[in-house]
Write a protein that holds these residues in place. Structure first.
Motif, PDB file in Angstrom:
ATOM      1  N   GLY A 230       1.118  -1.195   0.153  1.00  0.00           N
ATOM      2  CA  GLY A 230       0.432  -0.018  -0.053  1.00  0.00           C
ATOM      3  C   GLY A 230       0.633   1.113   0.421  1.00  0.00           C
ATOM      4  N   ASN A 231       0.988   2.100   0.988  1.00  0.00           N
ATOM      5  CA  ASN A 231       1.546   2.967   1.462  1.00  0.00           C
ATOM      6  C   ASN A 231       2.360   3.501   1.853  1.00  0.00           C
ATOM      7  OD1 ASN A 231      -0.432   4.908  -0.374  1.00  0.00           O
ATOM      8  ND2 ASN A 231      -2.033   4.854   1.425  1.00  0.00           N
ATOM      9  N   LEU A 232       2.661   1.821   2.110  1.00  0.00           N
ATOM     10  CA  LEU A 232       4.521   1.573   3.219  1.00  0.00           C
ATOM     11  C   LEU A 232       5.461   1.105   2.039  1.00  0.00           C
ATOM     12  CD1 LEU A 232       5.908   1.443   5.560  1.00  0.00           C
ATOM     13  CD2 LEU A 232       4.856  -1.349   5.301  1.00  0.00           C
ATOM     14  N   GLN A 233       6.646   2.068   2.115  1.00  0.00           N
ATOM     15  CA  GLN A 233       8.049   1.647   1.510  1.00  0.00           C
ATOM     16  C   GLN A 233       9.010   1.208   2.857  1.00  0.00           C
ATOM     17  OE1 GLN A 233       8.227   4.764  -1.580  1.00  0.00           O
ATOM     18  NE2 GLN A 233       7.944   3.660  -2.865  1.00  0.00           N
ATOM     19  N   THR A 234       9.579   0.000   2.743  1.00  0.00           N
ATOM     20  CA  THR A 234      10.766   0.017   2.835  1.00  0.00           C
ATOM     21  C   THR A 234      12.339  -0.485   2.189  1.00  0.00           C
ATOM     22  OG1 THR A 234      11.581  -1.038   5.099  1.00  0.00           O
ATOM     23  CG2 THR A 234       9.926  -2.351   4.141  1.00  0.00           C
ATOM     24  N   VAL A 235      13.248  -0.730   2.493  1.00  0.00           N
ATOM     25  CA  VAL A 235      14.166  -0.829   1.738  1.00  0.00           C
ATOM     26  C   VAL A 235      15.109  -1.817   3.387  1.00  0.00           C
ATOM     27  CG1 VAL A 235      14.462   0.400   0.445  1.00  0.00           C
ATOM     28  CG2 VAL A 235      16.411   0.592   2.011  1.00  0.00           C
ATOM     29  N   ASP A 236      14.973  -1.805   4.394  1.00  0.00           N
ATOM     30  CA  ASP A 236      15.742  -2.878   5.325  1.00  0.00           C
ATOM     31  C   ASP A 236      15.103  -3.980   5.018  1.00  0.00           C
ATOM     32  OD1 ASP A 236      16.430  -3.849   8.091  1.00  0.00           O
ATOM     33  OD2 ASP A 236      17.023  -1.484   8.198  1.00  0.00           O
ATOM     34  N   ARG A 237      16.117  -4.969   4.943  1.00  0.00           N
ATOM     35  CA  ARG A 237      16.615  -6.337   5.317  1.00  0.00           C
ATOM     36  C   ARG A 237      15.184  -7.000   6.000  1.00  0.00           C
ATOM     37  NH1 ARG A 237      21.421 -11.065   4.891  1.00  0.00           N
ATOM     38  NH2 ARG A 237      19.396 -12.139   5.321  1.00  0.00           N
ATOM     39  N   THR A 238      15.816  -6.300   6.981  1.00  0.00           N
ATOM     40  CA  THR A 238      14.626  -6.961   8.016  1.00  0.00           C
ATOM     41  C   THR A 238      13.367  -6.544   8.174  1.00  0.00           C
ATOM     42  OG1 THR A 238      16.734  -6.802   9.645  1.00  0.00           O
ATOM     43  CG2 THR A 238      14.611  -7.502  11.324  1.00  0.00           C
ATOM     44  N   GLU A 239      13.178  -5.803   8.006  1.00  0.00           N
ATOM     45  CA  GLU A 239      11.657  -5.257   8.147  1.00  0.00           C
ATOM     46  C   GLU A 239      11.109  -5.731   7.268  1.00  0.00           C
ATOM     47  OE1 GLU A 239      11.173  -0.800  10.045  1.00  0.00           O
ATOM     48  OE2 GLU A 239      11.277  -1.304   8.310  1.00  0.00           O
ATOM     49  N   ILE A 240      11.104  -6.137   5.451  1.00  0.00           N
ATOM     50  CA  ILE A 240      11.265  -6.386   4.310  1.00  0.00           C
ATOM     51  C   ILE A 240      10.493  -7.956   4.684  1.00  0.00           C
ATOM     52  CG2 ILE A 240      11.972  -7.517   2.724  1.00  0.00           C
ATOM     53  CD1 ILE A 240      13.300  -5.169   1.918  1.00  0.00           C
ATOM     54  N   GLU A 241      11.758  -8.748   5.614  1.00  0.00           N
ATOM     55  CA  GLU A 241      11.577 -10.156   5.725  1.00  0.00           C
ATOM     56  C   GLU A 241      10.619 -10.009   6.533  1.00  0.00           C
ATOM     57  OE1 GLU A 241      15.387 -11.872   6.980  1.00  0.00           O
ATOM     58  OE2 GLU A 241      15.848 -11.425   5.027  1.00  0.00           O
ATOM     59  N   SER A 242      10.030  -9.282   7.706  1.00  0.00           N
ATOM     60  CA  SER A 242       9.140  -9.736   9.175  1.00  0.00           C
ATOM     61  C   SER A 242       8.055  -9.291   7.992  1.00  0.00           C
ATOM     62  CB  SER A 242       9.032  -8.257   9.903  1.00  0.00           C
ATOM     63  OG  SER A 242      10.433  -8.784  10.964  1.00  0.00           O
ATOM     64  N   TYR A 243       7.063  -8.358   7.223  1.00  0.00           N
ATOM     65  CA  TYR A 243       6.547  -7.822   6.804  1.00  0.00           C
ATOM     66  C   TYR A 243       5.685  -8.792   5.842  1.00  0.00           C
ATOM     67  CZ  TYR A 243       6.313  -2.758   8.167  1.00  0.00           C
ATOM     68  OH  TYR A 243       5.655  -1.356   9.149  1.00  0.00           O
TER      69      TYR A 243
ATOM     70  N   LEU B 286      11.146  -0.093  13.302  1.00  0.00           N
ATOM     71  CA  LEU B 286      12.312   0.121  13.700  1.00  0.00           C
ATOM     72  C   LEU B 286      12.161   1.282  13.599  1.00  0.00           C
ATOM     73  CD1 LEU B 286      15.161  -2.065  11.182  1.00  0.00           C
ATOM     74  CD2 LEU B 286      14.384  -1.808  14.080  1.00  0.00           C
ATOM     75  N   GLY B 287      11.675   2.422  13.041  1.00  0.00           N
ATOM     76  CA  GLY B 287      11.049   3.570  12.872  1.00  0.00           C
ATOM     77  C   GLY B 287      12.334   4.650  12.002  1.00  0.00           C
ATOM     78  N   PRO B 288      12.442   6.116  12.783  1.00  0.00           N
ATOM     79  CA  PRO B 288      13.329   7.056  11.956  1.00  0.00           C
ATOM     80  C   PRO B 288      14.240   7.093  12.939  1.00  0.00           C
ATOM     81  CG  PRO B 288      11.397   8.213  12.711  1.00  0.00           C
ATOM     82  CD  PRO B 288      11.270   6.611  13.553  1.00  0.00           C
ATOM     83  N   ASN B 289      14.389   6.749  14.438  1.00  0.00           N
ATOM     84  CA  ASN B 289      15.962   6.578  14.961  1.00  0.00           C
ATOM     85  C   ASN B 289      16.144   5.456  14.655  1.00  0.00           C
ATOM     86  OD1 ASN B 289      15.335   9.203  16.026  1.00  0.00           O
ATOM     87  ND2 ASN B 289      14.034   7.937  17.631  1.00  0.00           N
TER      88      ASN B 289
ATOM     89  N   ILE C 188      17.979   5.881   6.028  1.00  0.00           N
ATOM     90  CA  ILE C 188      16.999   6.583   4.596  1.00  0.00           C
ATOM     91  C   ILE C 188      15.523   5.874   5.069  1.00  0.00           C
ATOM     92  CG2 ILE C 188      17.502   4.092   2.767  1.00  0.00           C
ATOM     93  CD1 ILE C 188      19.625   5.916   2.555  1.00  0.00           C
ATOM     94  N   ARG C 189      15.422   5.362   6.107  1.00  0.00           N
ATOM     95  CA  ARG C 189      14.626   4.997   6.706  1.00  0.00           C
ATOM     96  C   ARG C 189      13.544   6.780   7.039  1.00  0.00           C
ATOM     97  NH1 ARG C 189      16.391   1.454   9.681  1.00  0.00           N
ATOM     98  NH2 ARG C 189      16.073   2.394  12.324  1.00  0.00           N
TER      99      ARG C 189
END
Length: 856
Positions: free
Chosen positions: A403-416, A591-594, A605-606
C-alpha cells in the motif's frame, strides 16, 4: 544481433501433448439445442521439448533441429504423455481495470499416462553431430535414461557443444547426467527452477527478501548432500519465479550472483487471480539461449553471455505470462512471437533487471544489497531520496511496498512479508476456528499500526475492518469482553476484524496482567461473558507493545545479568508469558526513524523515505513538475542528521505540520517552527547547528583557506623545490588563482570527508582532532588530487613535462596512478592537516555509522 543462420541448435527431451479445455457462454438462445447450452472447447498444444523448440525458433535466428509432430490433432497417439488443463479468462496485467483479458490456466487437471509405462519419445529431425548448442528439456519422463534419443553431439567423441540442460528433478544419478558430467561439464549450463529444488526438500525461503533467499541457496549448495552433484557445475542457473534468478559459477573459484526486479519479490509480479501458465522456465531458457547464440562467434566469455541471457530470460518469461493463450485460443499464435521482440512500450525491459554478487561468508547476516549496489554514501542517497523521490533514486535495490508503506530495510522486509504471507494464508482458509495472532513492537511513534494496516489493506481492503483498543485505558476484564463483542459483530457481518490491542504488555493486576485473558480467545476462538460462551469468528489479533520496543525485550532475551534474567523468567512464566507467545504466529519489530543500535545502519534512509512520503502527502505543492522537492539544504540536513526524534515519526510529522508551508514555494529555514516548539520533538540546539552548518561553514571558508595555506607553508618552509615557490609565499602575495584553489579546497572538504564516512559538525568550543588511517588518507588524497586537476584545467592548465607558468603546463596534471611519489606525498601532507585546521575553526569530525562503508 549478428546473423546466426549458420548456427546449429538441437532442442530435444521429454515429449508431452497439452490438452487445453475451456467453457464459453451459449452462442444464442434461439438456435439448435446445443447452441443454447454452455459450450466446452478443446485444443491440443505442444508441451515440454516440443514447446521449447517452438520458443527457441522464435528467440534465436538459427537452424533449429528438434523432434516434430506436424499435425498433433491428426497424429496423436495414446503412446504420448498428455497433460490436461482448464482455461479461463484472466486480467492481462496486475493493475488491469479495463476489459483486457487473456486465457490462462485456471487449474491443472493432471496427466493422462501412455498405454506403455514409458511415454513415447521422438527422434531429432536431421540431427547433426556438429551442432553448436544442445538444449535439453528433462522432465524426468524417460528421456534421461533412453540414450537412443540423445543428440549425436553428446554421443560423438571430441564434440563439445554448449549444453543447456533444463532439469526438473535435481538428482545426480540419471544416465544422462553422468554422461554430461563425464564429457561435457565445462560447457554445460544447468537450469533448475527454484520451486523444483524446494519440492525435493531443499530449504530455501521464498518471498521474504532477495538477500535471504540468495544466502540460503548458497548455504544449501555448499552443505546439502542432495545437491553435491550440482556444486561441481561450472554453470548453474536457478530461476526464482518470474522475478529473479541465481547464477552459480564454479570455474576454479566459486561465485554466485543474484538477479532480481527491484520492486518485486519472488511470486509477486502476478496475482493468483491472474491464472497460471506452463512453459515459463522453457521461455526463460529460450531467452537465455538467445543471448548465448548472439555472442558465440564474437568469442565473448560464456559467463558474460549467460549473465546477459538471464536478463533476457526474465523479461521473456514475464511477457510470455502476460500474453497467455490470447483473447481467442483457437486464433491466437501460441507462443506469441512478440515476447522476444523489444518494444519501447514494453511493461518490462532488460535494464530493469539488477544483479549483485552474493557474499560467500558465514557471518553475512547483515548483507544488504543496498551496500553493494550503490557507490554513494548513505547520506547522499538520503538527500537524493527526499529531493527526487524513492523510485528515481533507489531503482537498483530491493524495495518492498505494501500500500503506502515502503521499506528498504531487509529485516523489516522479511518481517512484513512473513506477516503478509500469514494473513493471505489465513484469509484464504475456510472453517477457521481461531484468530490469527501476531505481535508488533517498536518505540512510541514508530508507526506500529500503520505498517500492519497497510499490509492488510494491500491484501483485502473490502474484507478487513480495523478496530483499535488501548489496554492501558481498560479498567477491568469487562472492557475486554466488550471489545470481543464488537469484533464478533463484524465477523457476523462477513467481515474480518483487524484488531489492534495497543499496549497489551501494560500492567494490570501485576506485570503483563492482561496476557492470561487472551489465552482462550487466541487458542480456541471463544470468549466467556458470564455463563455464556461466544465464538469470535474469523479475526486477526495484532498485539502492539507499549513497554517493550522489540520482541526480544518482551521475552527477556536482551537481559544480560543472570539473576535479573532468572527473576524475569519467573515473573514472565507467572504472567502466562510462554503460553501467550506460543499462540503467536509471527511478529514485527518496527524500526522507525531513529537509529536503534550501531548495527542499525539504514536509519537515515528510513528517515528520507518517511520525509519524502510526508512531503508528497502533506505539502504536494512543494514537489515541482519534475518531481523535485523544493526544500532548503539546511532544513533537509537538520531533518535527516538530527541524532534523535523524541517521538519518532510523530515528531517528524509534527515539525512539518508546525512549519508555515501553506503558501510557501520552498521549505526555507524561516518557515520552521520556533525554537521552543522544536524542543518538544528534537534537541533544538543540535537541530539548529545542523540547520546552520552551511552558513557557519560558508562564513569561515576564507579563514580555512588561509589556515590551510599557512600550515602548508610552515611544513614546507625548508623545501627548496622550485616548483613549489609560487605556493609558499605569504597569503597576501599569493596569486588570485592559487587563493581560489585554496578556497575551493576548503569548500570541498565536507564532500570529500563523506567518502570516508565523516561529517563535519559545528561546535561551540575547539574540539580535539583525529588522525586519518592510511586507507582514509589514500582515499582523501586521490579525491583532492582529482579536484586540484579539475581546477587547474578549468584555468587553462594542461599536462607538460616541465612546469611553465607562461605556457601553463604542469607535470602533476596526471591521474593519481601516474603521479610521482614525491607529489603524492605533498597531497598526503595537505590532506593530513585538515582535522587540525577544522578543529581550530570549531568544526568536529564525526563518524557516520552507516552501511556500505567499504572504502575504509
Amino acid at each position: 544481433m549478428m546473423d546466426n543462420k549458420k548456427l546449429k541448435i538441437v532442442v530435444t527431451g521429454d515429449i508431452c501433448i497439452n490438452s487445453l479445455q475451456w467453457i464459453t457462454e451459449p452462442q444464442n438462445n434461439k438456435g439448435l439445442n446445443w447452441e443454447t447450452h454452455l459450450n466446452v472447447h478443446s485444443i491440443l498444444k505442444s508441451g515440454e521439448s516440443l514447446l521449447l523448440a517452438k520458443l527457441m525458433a522464435l528467440a534465436v535466428d538459427a537452424d533449429i533441429h528438434s523432434p516434430k509432430i506436424d499435425d498433433i490433432e491428426a497424429s496423436l497417439s495414446k503412446d504420448f504423455l498428455r497433460s490436461i488443463a482448464e482455461l479461463d479468462l484472466f486480467p492481462a496485467y496486475t493493475d488491469e481495470k479495463g476489459n483486457d483479458k487473456v486465457y490462462r490456466i485456471k487449474r491443472f487437471l493432471g496427466f493422462t499416462g501412455p498405454l506403455s509405462d514409458t511415454p513415447r519419445l521422438l527422434p531429432i529431425n536431421n540431427d547433426d553431430a556438429n551442432t553448436d548448442i544442445v538444449v535439453i528439456d528433462d522432465e524426468n519422463n524417460g528421456f534421461n535414461s533412453n540414450e537412443e534419443f540423445w543428440p549425436l553431439a553428446l554421443k560423438t567423441p571430441e564434440k563439445s557443444p554448449i549444453v543447456l540442460y533444463k532439469m526438473n528433478n535435481p538428482i545426480g544419478t540419471s544416465t544422462l547426467w553422468k554422461q554430461l558430467e563425464e564429457t561435457h561439464i565445462e560447457k554445460t549450463i544447468v537450469i533448475i527452477n527454484g520451486d523444483d529444488l524446494r519440492s525435493k526438500g531443499v530449504n530455501i525461503s521464498k518471498s521474504l527478501s532477495w538477500e535471504k533467499t540468495a544466502q540460503e541457496f548458497l548455504w544449501q549448495i555448499h552443505n546439502n548432500p542432495n545437491l553435491a552433484f550440482l556444486a561441481n557445475c561450472h554453470h548453474l542457473i536457478v530461476p526464482l519465479g518470474l522475478e529473479g534468478a541465481i547464477y552459480y559459477r564454479d570455474e576454479g573459484i566459486n561465485e554466485a550472483y543474484l538477479y532480481f526486479i527491484p520492486y518485486e519479490f519472488e511470486g509477486s509480479s502476478f496475482k493468483d487471480n491472474q491464472g497460471k501458465m506452463y512453459g515459463l522456465t522453457s521461455c526463460f531458457v529460450a531467452g537465455l539461449t538467445r543471448s548465448i547464440a548472439s555472442g558465440m562467434y564474437d568469442k565473448e566469455e560464456l559467463s558474460s553471455l549467460i549473465s546477459e541471457g538471464i536478463h533476457e530470460g526474465i523479461v521473456a518469461a514475464q511477457k510470455y505470462f502476460v500474453s497467455g493463450f490470447g483473447k481467442n485460443v483457437q486464433e491466437f499464435q501460441f507462443p506469441n512471437p512478440s515476447i522476444f521482440i523489444e518494444d519501447e512500450n514494453d511493461f518490462i525491459y532488460k535494464d530493469l533487471i539488477q544483479d549483485v554478487k552474493i557474499p560467500d561468508k558465514e557471518n553475512s547476516n547483515y548483507w544488504y544489497i543496498l551496500s553493494d549496489k550503490s557507490s554513494a554514501n548513505l547520506a547522499e542517497i538520503a538527500y537524493n531520496i527526499v529531493k527526487n523521490g524513492v523510485k528515481n533514486v533507489l531503482n537498483s535495490i530491493p524495495i518492498a511496498q505494501f500500500g503506502n508503506l515502503q521499506t528498504v530495510d531487509r529485516t523489516e522486509i522479511e518481517s512484513y512479508r512473513s506477516i503478509k504471507n500469514l494473513m493471505c494464508e489465513y484469509i484464504s482458509k475456510k472453517n477457521v476456528v481461531r484468530p490469527l495472532s501476531i505481535s508488533v513492537f517498536g518505540t512510541p511513534g514508530s508507526g506500529k499500526s500503520f505498517g500492519i494496516t497497510e499490509i492488510a489493506d494491500s491484501i483485502a481492503p473490502e474484507l478487513i475492518e480495523k478496530l483499535d483498543f488501548n489496554l492501558s485505558q481498560f479498567r477491568s476484564p469487562l472492557d475486554l469482553i466488550s471489545s470481543f463483542h464488537k469484533m464478533r459483530d463484524f465477523s457476523l457481518k462477513g467481515k474480518i476484524p483487524l484488531v489492534f490491542f495497543d499496549e497489551f504488555d501494560s500492567a494490570f493486576e501485576g506485570k503483563l496482567g492482561w496476557l492470561k485473558y487472551f489465552l482462550a480467545p487466541m487458542q480456541d476462538g471463544i470468549f466467556r461473558d458470564g455463563d455464556s460462551v461466544h465464538p469470535i469468528g474469523k479475526a486477526i489479533f495484532v498485539f502492539a507493545g507499549g513497554t517493550s520496543s522489540t520482541f526480544k525485550e518482551f521475552i527477556g532475551e536482551d537481559i544480560k545479568e543472570e539473576n535479573e534474567k532468572k527473576n524475569f523468567f519467573i515473573d514472565f512464566k507467572g504472567a502466562k508469558g510462554p503460553d501467550f507467545t506460543s499462540r503467536l504466529r509471527g511478529y514485527v519489530n518496527i524500526l522507525g526513524p531513529n537509529q536503534t543500535n550501531e548495527k542499525d545502519q539504514l536509519f537515515i534512509i528510513r528517515r528520507a523515505m518517511l520525509l519524502r512520503s510526508l512531503l508528497e502527502r502533506k505539502v504536494p505543492h512543494l514537489i515541482n513538475d519534475d518531481g523535485e522537492a523544493q526544500i532548503d539544504n539546511g532544513v533537509l540536513r537538520a531533518l535527516l542528521k538530527i541524532k534523535r526524534y523524541k517521538h519518532e515519526s510523530r515528531s517528524m510529522e509534527a515539525i512539518l505540520e508546525m512549519s508555515m508551508l501553506t503558501n510557501a514555494k520552498t521549505w526555507e529555514q524561516c518557515d520552521l517552527p520556533s525554537k521552543e516548539q522544536l524542543k518538544l520533538h528534537v534537541d533544538e540546539e543540535q537541530f539548529l547547528r545542523h540547520l546552520m552548518q552551511d552558513a557557519f561553514y560558508g562564513e569561515k571558508i576564507e579563514n580555512l583557506a588561509i589556515a590551510i595555506h599557512n600550515k602548508y607553508r610552515m611544513l614546507n618552509e625548508e623545501n627548496t623545490n622550485m616548483d613549489l615557490i609560487d605556493f609558499l609565499v605569504p597569503w597576501e602575495k599569493l596569486s588570485e588563482e592559487l587563493r581560489n584553489s585554496n578556497r575551493e579546497q576548503a569548500m570541498h572538504i565536507p564532500n570529500s570527508l563523506l567518502k570516508i564516512n565523516y561529517d563535519i559538525i559545528s561546535v561551540k568550543k575547539s574540539p580535539g582532532y583525529i588522525q586519518f588511517t592510511e586507507n582514509e588518507l589514500e582515499i582523501l588524497a586521490k579525491d583532492e588530487h582529482k579536484r586540484w586537476c579539475r581546477y587547474r584545467k578549468r584555468n587553462g592548465w594542461k599536462y607538460g613535462e616541465f612546469k611553465d607558468n607562461n605556457e601553463k603546463t604542469d607535470p602533476a596534471i596526471v591521474s593519481w596512478s601516474n603521479l610521482s611519489q614525491e607529489r603524492k606525498n605533498k597531497v598526503y601532507q595537505m590532506v593530513n592537516i585538515w582535522p587540525e585546521i577544522l578543529a581550530k575553526s570549531n568544526f568536529k569530525l564525526e563518524r557516520l555509522k552507516f552501511l556500505g562503508n567499504t572504502n575504509v
